[in-house]
Design a protein around this motif. Structure first.
Motif, PDB file in Angstrom:
ATOM      1  N   PRO A 125     -13.539  44.527  13.068  1.00 59.46           N
ATOM      2  CA  PRO A 125     -13.150  44.843  11.688  1.00 59.46           C
ATOM      3  C   PRO A 125     -14.287  45.514  10.925  1.00 59.46           C
ATOM      4  CG  PRO A 125     -13.538  42.482  11.959  1.00 59.46           C
ATOM      5  CD  PRO A 125     -13.580  43.069  13.330  1.00 59.46           C
ATOM      6  N   GLU A 126     -13.946  46.546  10.183  1.00 62.02           N
ATOM      7  CA  GLU A 126     -14.914  47.269   9.365  1.00 62.02           C
ATOM      8  C   GLU A 126     -14.310  47.553   8.004  1.00 62.02           C
ATOM      9  OE1 GLU A 126     -16.049  50.833  11.363  1.00 62.02           O
ATOM     10  OE2 GLU A 126     -17.251  49.805  12.882  1.00 62.02           O
ATOM     11  N   GLN A 127     -15.148  47.716   7.000  1.00 58.01           N
ATOM     12  CA  GLN A 127     -14.680  48.100   5.681  1.00 58.01           C
ATOM     13  C   GLN A 127     -14.107  49.517   5.737  1.00 58.01           C
ATOM     14  OE1 GLN A 127     -14.637  46.367   2.626  1.00 58.01           O
ATOM     15  NE2 GLN A 127     -15.006  44.628   3.993  1.00 58.01           N
ATOM     16  N   PRO A 128     -13.039  49.772   4.991  1.00 52.50           N
ATOM     17  CA  PRO A 128     -12.476  51.127   4.979  1.00 52.50           C
ATOM     18  C   PRO A 128     -13.497  52.140   4.486  1.00 52.50           C
ATOM     19  CG  PRO A 128     -10.961  49.572   3.949  1.00 52.50           C
ATOM     20  CD  PRO A 128     -12.252  48.843   4.157  1.00 52.50           C
ATOM     21  N   ARG A 303      -0.699  47.019  11.230  1.00 49.37           N
ATOM     22  CA  ARG A 303      -1.701  46.218  11.963  1.00 49.37           C
ATOM     23  C   ARG A 303      -2.101  46.919  13.265  1.00 49.37           C
ATOM     24  NH1 ARG A 303      -2.516  40.777  10.842  1.00 49.37           N
ATOM     25  NH2 ARG A 303      -2.852  40.399  13.059  1.00 49.37           N
ATOM     26  N   HIS A 304      -1.125  47.507  13.939  1.00 40.97           N
ATOM     27  CA  HIS A 304      -1.433  48.229  15.180  1.00 40.97           C
ATOM     28  C   HIS A 304      -2.408  49.370  14.933  1.00 40.97           C
ATOM     29  CE1 HIS A 304      -0.960  50.686  18.762  1.00 40.97           C
ATOM     30  NE2 HIS A 304      -0.488  51.672  18.012  1.00 40.97           N
ATOM     31  N   PHE A 305      -2.167  50.158  13.899  1.00 41.58           N
ATOM     32  CA  PHE A 305      -3.025  51.314  13.654  1.00 41.58           C
ATOM     33  C   PHE A 305      -4.414  50.904  13.156  1.00 41.58           C
ATOM     34  CE2 PHE A 305       1.044  53.813  13.386  1.00 41.58           C
ATOM     35  CZ  PHE A 305       0.772  54.605  14.486  1.00 41.58           C
ATOM     36  N   VAL A 306      -4.512  49.766  12.501  1.00 39.37           N
ATOM     37  CA  VAL A 306      -5.832  49.271  12.092  1.00 39.37           C
ATOM     38  C   VAL A 306      -6.557  48.667  13.286  1.00 39.37           C
ATOM     39  CG1 VAL A 306      -7.054  47.568  10.672  1.00 39.37           C
ATOM     40  CG2 VAL A 306      -5.165  48.886   9.693  1.00 39.37           C
ATOM     41  N   THR A 307      -5.865  47.802  14.027  1.00 39.03           N
ATOM     42  CA  THR A 307      -6.494  47.050  15.120  1.00 39.03           C
ATOM     43  C   THR A 307      -6.905  47.946  16.278  1.00 39.03           C
ATOM     44  OG1 THR A 307      -5.184  45.101  14.574  1.00 39.03           O
ATOM     45  CG2 THR A 307      -6.154  45.174  16.778  1.00 39.03           C
TER      46      THR A 307
END
Length: 600
Positions: A125-128, A303-307
């Motif tokens: 996880p990273e900040q946008p 969630r898929h596109f973020v993960t």
């Protein structure tokens, strides 16, 4: 709760699909054109099957049996191969065909097959990578790269082309905060396009919400992931334009491709006894966000596109649909569900705050952490420079449209996404060269697209070789761009508008996968481009100020005195000076001279 889709793990592969009213569902596996069917077992509203072995890379689809009663929302036809709503990759693009809507006609040879995904480690996880007040650069992946002279031909038109050094260099020179990619998931052409020899080139007609289009992203999830990493390395965020409001299965005459043949209850319908498909989108159907299964599909897609791809946020096409049940509700469940999701709560969320349904215009009604496309900014800025808009209204737009979004709270920044041109409508250059739309190439007798564009042509409709007209149009473009870059809020520029891209007066080029819709890099107005680079550099150097309008500011008239009520309301007022004492922030607007000067 069982996870939908195909999952290979621990030496087995599990398939799960939702189909509450089906009487039987089969998993169809493909080896070449050979199809093998496996009966699935019901588990509540879902159907599941677990097969031995890691089937990563295997092609699959579903078939479902049940009543054929379209008037009751039952479209079960075992002859139809159905795409998994949770597919993440497909083996081919969708094609339009009468077979898709004909009962009993087998579509196994034309419908895409999903690819069982190989297990992929989630990204940390990273900040946008996004800052309010910055520059969002909207682009169509194919149209932006098809004619780029520095991008190898094999890469042109693909997501991978965005990671090419020449593209990254251009974006960096513009100080782009984030690219906003027009839809890159798999879509189908509208039924009327193939007979006209046209195709949908924008992608706002999806069938599988998280399956990357094989034409735009032939390398699948890995290609998007690598491109996002390259953009991040250049300091540029990535926002995906998602279309959750409808599916490409269209109206009752449309094809059976996925949801329609599995779970038609995903579509919003009028109350019985009418029971018709609600069409708040203008695309034939509307997904029903009062249905928890629809909300889950949307959230799982994000969630898929973020993960797995690391994207920084999302822009939602016709976003009021997300909050309809059926009427728009500013406290709709989807907002709380996104806010409570640890992967999504900090993502950039941008609403296109209108649809065509009852009460569909909802600018300013989204939650405080959402940004919104501000078409009032677009129209009022155009009106001002056309000559029929007031300077008082312009000042309100420049100051963050507080009449729409309310007072800005310290530290939060303005929620307005300010723009003057977007993919939908005239390009910026065409706005000062065409008083009327010229959409004849779309095959609808010039009836499609916006009729009122608040545009003008400087005396000649379309292209001109007259030096005076060319100079006047360039002055107008610089004035429009200066107004955009001087405004409080986040700003958006559509690809190519920085150097005078034209679509030959077409203000609805969704079906122009050709020279009309492609960015012509060899025809760049380099002087205009350098002007935009200078504007962007000035803005980037004082980003915090532009994210939230300074308080206090001084508004002055041409005589140097503070603006009075009479000054604001005086018809024809065409000069304005704005400055914030002690900050270095300021700009001057002169409509008579067609100029905007931003303090540097």
């Amino acid at each position: 709760m069982t996870t939908p889709g195909a999952r290979a793990e621990a030496g087995t592969t599990r398939f799960t699909v939702r189909s509450p009213r089906a009487e039987a569902v089969w998993l169809c596996l493909f080896a070449g054109e050979a199809e093998t069917r496996h009966a699935m077992e019901r588990s509540g509203s879902d159907w599941t099957i677990t097969l031995p072995g890691d089937l990563s890379g295997t092609l699959y689809g579903y078939r479902a049996a049940g009543p054929w009663a379209p008037e009751e929302g039952c479209w079960f036809d075992p002859a139809k191969l159905l795409v998994d709503p949770y597919a993440v990759e497909l083996d081919r693009r969708f094609v339009q065909s009468p077979l898709l809507a004909t009962f009993g006609e087998d579509t196994g040879g034309i419908v895409p097959r999903a690819v069982v995904p190989a297990p992929l480690a989630p990204l940390p996880p990273e900040q946008p990578r996004f800052a309010r007040g910055g520059l969002v650069y909207e682009l169509n992946v194919r149209g932006f790269t098809m004619l780029h002279p520095d991008v190898p031909e094999a890469l042109r038109g693909t997501v991978a082309a965005l990671a090419h050094p020449a593209v990254l260099a251009h974006l960096s020179r513009l100080n782009v905060t984030a690219v906003e990619l027009m839809p890159i998931v798999a879509w189908v052409d509208e039924r009327h396009l193939p007979p006209l020899g046209l195709v949908n080139s924008w992608g706002y007609n999806p069938v599988a919400m998280m399956a990357l289009d094989p034409g735009l992203c032939p390398g699948g999830v890995a290609e998007l992931r690598r491109t996002v990493e390259a953009l991040h390395a250049a300091g540029i965020g990535v926002v995906l334009d998602l279309v959750f409001n409808h599916s490409g299965e269209s109206d009752v005459h449309g094809g059976i491709l996925s949801l329609r043949g599995l779970d038609d209850a995903m579509y919003a319908r009028a109350p019985e006894p009418d029971g018709r498909l609600i069409n708040d989108t203008g695309c034939g159907n509307t997904l029903d966000f009062a249905n928890p299964a629809v909300r889950r599909l949307a959230i799982d897609t994000m969630r898929h596109f973020v993960t797995h791809c690391g994207v920084d946020g999302f822009r939602f096409d016709l976003a009021p649909i997300l909050a309809r049940g059926p009427g728009f509700d500013p406290a709709a469940p989807i907002f709380a569900e996104i806010g409570a999701d640890p992967l999504l709560a900090d993502r950039v969320l941008i609403a296109e705050p209108w649809d065509i349904g009852p009460g569909g215009y909802q600018l300013g009604a989204f939650p405080p952490n959402w940004l919104e496309w501000n078409d009032r900014f677009r129209d009022d800025v155009r009106r001002f420079w056309k000559g029929d808009g007031s300077i008082g209204v312009l000042a309100t737009r420049l100051a963050g449209s507080t009449d729409i979004f309310g007072p800005q709270r310290v530290g939060e920044g303005c929620r307005s996404i300010n723009f003057i041109a977007a993919h939908d409508g005239f390009t910026l250059a065409d706005m000062v060269a065409y008083a009327e739309r010229h959409n004849w190439a779309n095959g609808e007798n010039n009836r499609d697209g916006h009729g009122e564009n608040f545009s003008w042509n400087n005396g000649v409709e379309g292209p001109s070789n007259d030096a005076a007209i060319i100079a006047a149009r360039r002055r107008d473009l610089k004035a429009l761009l200066g107004t955009l870059f001087a405004s409080a809020g986040t700003i958006m520029l559509t690809a190519g508008d920085e150097f005078g891209r034209t679509q030959q007066g077409n203000n609805n080029a969704y079906c122009q996968d050709n020279a009309i819709g492609w960015v012509d890099w060899n025809a760049r107005d380099l002087a205009l481009e350098e002007h935009v680079i200078a504007l962007s550099a000035a803005r980037a150097g004082n980003l915090r100020t532009f994210a939230q309008f300074p308080d206090p500011v001084v508004w002055q008239s041409r005589d140097g005195k503070a603006m009075t009520v009479e000054d604001w309301e005086r018809p024809g007022a065409d000069w304005l000076r704005c400055s914030a004492p002690g900050t270095g922030f300021g700009f001057t607007i002169d409509r008579a001279e067609r100029s905007v000067n931003i303090d540097s």
